[in-house]
Design a protein around this motif. Structure first.
Motif, PDB file in Angstrom:
ATOM      1  N   ALA A  51      13.908  10.785 -10.978  1.00 27.52           N
ATOM      2  CA  ALA A  51      14.494  11.655  -9.953  1.00 27.52           C
ATOM      3  C   ALA A  51      14.818  13.034 -10.517  1.00 27.52           C
ATOM      4  O   ALA A  51      14.596  14.061  -9.857  1.00 27.52           O
ATOM      5  CB  ALA A  51      15.749  11.011  -9.381  1.00 27.52           C
ATOM      6  N   LYS A  52      15.338  13.084 -11.748  1.00 27.01           N
ATOM      7  CA  LYS A  52      15.690  14.354 -12.358  1.00 27.01           C
ATOM      8  C   LYS A  52      14.451  15.216 -12.591  1.00 27.01           C
ATOM      9  O   LYS A  52      14.427  16.411 -12.269  1.00 27.01           O
ATOM     10  CB  LYS A  52      16.413  14.115 -13.683  1.00 27.01           C
ATOM     11  CG  LYS A  52      16.880  15.385 -14.374  1.00 27.01           C
ATOM     12  CD  LYS A  52      17.644  15.058 -15.657  1.00 27.01           C
ATOM     13  CE  LYS A  52      18.088  16.336 -16.363  1.00 27.01           C
ATOM     14  NZ  LYS A  52      18.828  16.029 -17.617  1.00 27.01           N
ATOM     15  N   ASP A  53      13.412  14.608 -13.148  1.00 27.76           N
ATOM     16  CA  ASP A  53      12.165  15.350 -13.346  1.00 27.76           C
ATOM     17  C   ASP A  53      11.569  15.769 -12.018  1.00 27.76           C
ATOM     18  O   ASP A  53      11.070  16.896 -11.867  1.00 27.76           O
ATOM     19  CB  ASP A  53      11.158  14.496 -14.117  1.00 27.76           C
ATOM     20  CG  ASP A  53      11.456  14.429 -15.610  1.00 27.76           C
ATOM     21  OD1 ASP A  53      12.325  15.189 -16.080  1.00 27.76           O
ATOM     22  OD2 ASP A  53      10.814  13.601 -16.303  1.00 27.76           O
ATOM     23  N   ASP A 106      11.733  22.098  -7.437  1.00 27.95           N
ATOM     24  CA  ASP A 106      12.248  23.463  -7.507  1.00 27.95           C
ATOM     25  C   ASP A 106      11.175  24.426  -8.015  1.00 27.95           C
ATOM     26  O   ASP A 106      11.049  25.560  -7.529  1.00 27.95           O
ATOM     27  CB  ASP A 106      13.469  23.530  -8.428  1.00 27.95           C
ATOM     28  CG  ASP A 106      14.697  22.855  -7.832  1.00 27.95           C
ATOM     29  OD1 ASP A 106      14.718  22.629  -6.599  1.00 27.95           O
ATOM     30  OD2 ASP A 106      15.636  22.544  -8.595  1.00 27.95           O
ATOM     31  N   ALA A 142      13.072  16.387  -9.178  1.00 26.30           N
ATOM     32  CA  ALA A 142      13.830  17.490  -8.582  1.00 26.30           C
ATOM     33  C   ALA A 142      13.478  18.814  -9.252  1.00 26.30           C
ATOM     34  O   ALA A 142      13.334  19.848  -8.581  1.00 26.30           O
ATOM     35  CB  ALA A 142      15.326  17.220  -8.707  1.00 26.30           C
ATOM     36  N   ARG A 143      13.339  18.783 -10.566  1.00 22.85           N
ATOM     37  CA  ARG A 143      13.001  20.010 -11.290  1.00 22.85           C
ATOM     38  C   ARG A 143      11.600  20.505 -10.893  1.00 22.85           C
ATOM     39  O   ARG A 143      11.369  21.704 -10.732  1.00 22.85           O
ATOM     40  CB  ARG A 143      13.073  19.774 -12.793  1.00 22.85           C
ATOM     41  CG  ARG A 143      12.832  21.025 -13.606  1.00 22.85           C
ATOM     42  CD  ARG A 143      13.416  20.948 -14.989  1.00 22.85           C
ATOM     43  NE  ARG A 143      13.360  22.259 -15.634  1.00 22.85           N
ATOM     44  CZ  ARG A 143      13.889  22.544 -16.795  1.00 22.85           C
ATOM     45  NH1 ARG A 143      14.570  21.615 -17.452  1.00 22.85           N
ATOM     46  NH2 ARG A 143      13.785  23.748 -17.314  1.00 22.85           N
ATOM     47  N   SER A 169      10.744  21.512 -21.619  1.00 15.89           N
ATOM     48  CA  SER A 169      10.520  21.246 -20.200  1.00 15.89           C
ATOM     49  C   SER A 169      10.257  22.526 -19.417  1.00 15.89           C
ATOM     50  O   SER A 169       9.637  22.484 -18.352  1.00 15.89           O
ATOM     51  CB  SER A 169      11.714  20.503 -19.602  1.00 15.89           C
ATOM     52  OG  SER A 169      12.902  21.255 -19.761  1.00 15.89           O
ATOM     53  N   GLN A 209      14.817   5.265 -13.074  1.00 19.14           N
ATOM     54  CA  GLN A 209      14.851   5.907 -11.760  1.00 19.14           C
ATOM     55  C   GLN A 209      15.593   7.234 -11.811  1.00 19.14           C
ATOM     56  O   GLN A 209      15.230   8.186 -11.116  1.00 19.14           O
ATOM     57  CB  GLN A 209      15.522   4.970 -10.739  1.00 19.14           C
ATOM     58  CG  GLN A 209      14.726   3.727 -10.414  1.00 19.14           C
ATOM     59  CD  GLN A 209      13.649   3.971  -9.362  1.00 19.14           C
ATOM     60  OE1 GLN A 209      13.280   5.111  -9.092  1.00 19.14           O
ATOM     61  NE2 GLN A 209      13.133   2.916  -8.783  1.00 19.14           N
ATOM     62  N   ASP A 210      16.636   7.314 -12.643  1.00 18.60           N
ATOM     63  CA  ASP A 210      17.388   8.560 -12.780  1.00 18.60           C
ATOM     64  C   ASP A 210      16.533   9.639 -13.450  1.00 18.60           C
ATOM     65  O   ASP A 210      16.556  10.808 -13.052  1.00 18.60           O
ATOM     66  CB  ASP A 210      18.667   8.335 -13.591  1.00 18.60           C
ATOM     67  CG  ASP A 210      19.648   7.402 -12.894  1.00 18.60           C
ATOM     68  OD1 ASP A 210      19.634   7.369 -11.645  1.00 18.60           O
ATOM     69  OD2 ASP A 210      20.410   6.710 -13.586  1.00 18.60           O
ATOM     70  N   VAL A 211      15.794   9.246 -14.492  1.00 21.23           N
ATOM     71  CA  VAL A 211      14.918  10.195 -15.188  1.00 21.23           C
ATOM     72  C   VAL A 211      13.823  10.674 -14.236  1.00 21.23           C
ATOM     73  O   VAL A 211      13.507  11.871 -14.167  1.00 21.23           O
ATOM     74  CB  VAL A 211      14.294   9.550 -16.440  1.00 21.23           C
ATOM     75  CG1 VAL A 211      13.326  10.500 -17.122  1.00 21.23           C
ATOM     76  CG2 VAL A 211      15.381   9.112 -17.411  1.00 21.23           C
ATOM     77  N   ASP A 215      10.320   6.237 -22.245  1.00 25.61           N
ATOM     78  CA  ASP A 215      10.218   6.655 -20.842  1.00 25.61           C
ATOM     79  C   ASP A 215       8.866   6.273 -20.254  1.00 25.61           C
ATOM     80  O   ASP A 215       8.775   5.833 -19.093  1.00 25.61           O
ATOM     81  CB  ASP A 215      10.428   8.167 -20.707  1.00 25.61           C
ATOM     82  CG  ASP A 215      11.894   8.554 -20.756  1.00 25.61           C
ATOM     83  OD1 ASP A 215      12.753   7.660 -20.771  1.00 25.61           O
ATOM     84  OD2 ASP A 215      12.178   9.779 -20.788  1.00 25.61           O
TER      85      ASP A 215
END
Length: 289
Positions: free
Chosen positions: A7-9, A15, A11-12, A59, A3-5, A276
């Protein structure tokens, strides 16, 4: 944790989407585009970035391809929600675009998001190799168009008025187009960006895409609108044949589990690099929206 991965992807990618839409200004269409691409799980975007990491693609490149698939996905939802399609008034817990503005604005917002996706994929920042950019553009056109998602949507509309409900094989073909085609594009994009053979990821994506849709059918029966962010029970209300109506609730869940195992098995040659994507497969049948 996955879930953290995710969310991080996500968010990026969010943006990145705001960045590529910044030159569009703040008119009604631009506002609608930002509204339509806000929120959501961004699973397709994650699949792009996760598959790219497997092949050591930076990325800074993959995020643009991820933004492109999110734009296509958002366009499809905006149009799918229209009164002439599914006539939904709620998406991600908020009023759909045609409800917040009007039908014409929703059509134009979807059109603009679709063209934005191809604009983004054609940029040098995606890849310095024009043949890789061309491969991404042409494969997305097929996945999103009359050979893929649009075909699936048309099949879905036709099924609503068909004299005979679709059988299991027919629903599988429908969903492989409507939902699976874009998931397959997403999961294979990393290999394409790296100039590698996407075939092993294609097997993973096809199993994942079908599991995703079956779980959506399950959520339409068991889900809570407050959690799913959209109306539930609509398939049953419309009398549509679904994986649940054909397999039964337990049978649909078993089929989902089998497909996830199939998806993970397809990733075995990649070892730990595919962790992942394996986690993403498990997430598909654990989500509540």
């Amino acid at each position: 944790m996955f879930q953290d991965v995710l969310a991080k992807d996500g968010a990026r990618v969010g943006d990145c989407l705001l960045s590529v839409m910044e030159p569009l200004g703040d008119g009604r269409i631009a506002q609608g585009m930002r509204y339509a691409t806000a929120g959501g799980k961004r699973l397709r975007a994650f699949l792009v970035m996760g598959s790219a990491r497997m092949f050591d693609v930076p990325s800074s490149q993959s995020v643009y391809a991820a933004a492109a698939i999110e734009a296509i996905h958002a366009y499809s939802l905006v149009h799918d929600d229209l009164p002439c399609m599914d006539d939904d008034d709620l998406r991600r817990g908020l009023p759909t675009v045609h409800v917040k503005w009007d039908d014409a604005t929703a059509v134009l917002v979807g059109d603009a998001l679709q063209t934005l996706a191809f604009d983004v994929l054609s940029r040098d920042v995606v890849s310095s190799d024009p043949m890789i950019r061309l491969a991404l553009v042409s494969s997305m056109a097929r996945a999103a168009g009359a050979q893929g998602m649009v075909l699936g949507q048309d099949m879905d509309i036709a099924a609503e008025t068909a004299e005979t409900p679709l059988n299991l094989d027919q629903i599988t073909v429908l969903q492989n187009n409507k939902t699976g085609a874009l998931i397959e594009w997403s999961a294979t994009a990393g290999a394409v960006l790296a100039g590698q053979d996407p075939t092993p990821l294609r097997h993973y994506a096809r199993a994942l895409g079908l599991a995703f849709q079956i779980w959506d059918d399950i959520l339409d029966v068991e889900g809570d609108a407050a959690l799913t962010g959209k109306r539930v029970g609509k398939d049953a209300d419309a009398g549509k044949a679904t994986f649940v109506s054909l397999l039964g609730l337990d049978g649909a869940k078993t089929r989902c589990s089998d497909l996830i195992t199939e998806a993970q098995d397809a990733l075995a040659p990649f070892g730990a690099r595919a962790d992942d994507l394996c986690d993403a497969a498990r997430f598909v049948i654990a989500r509540n929206s």
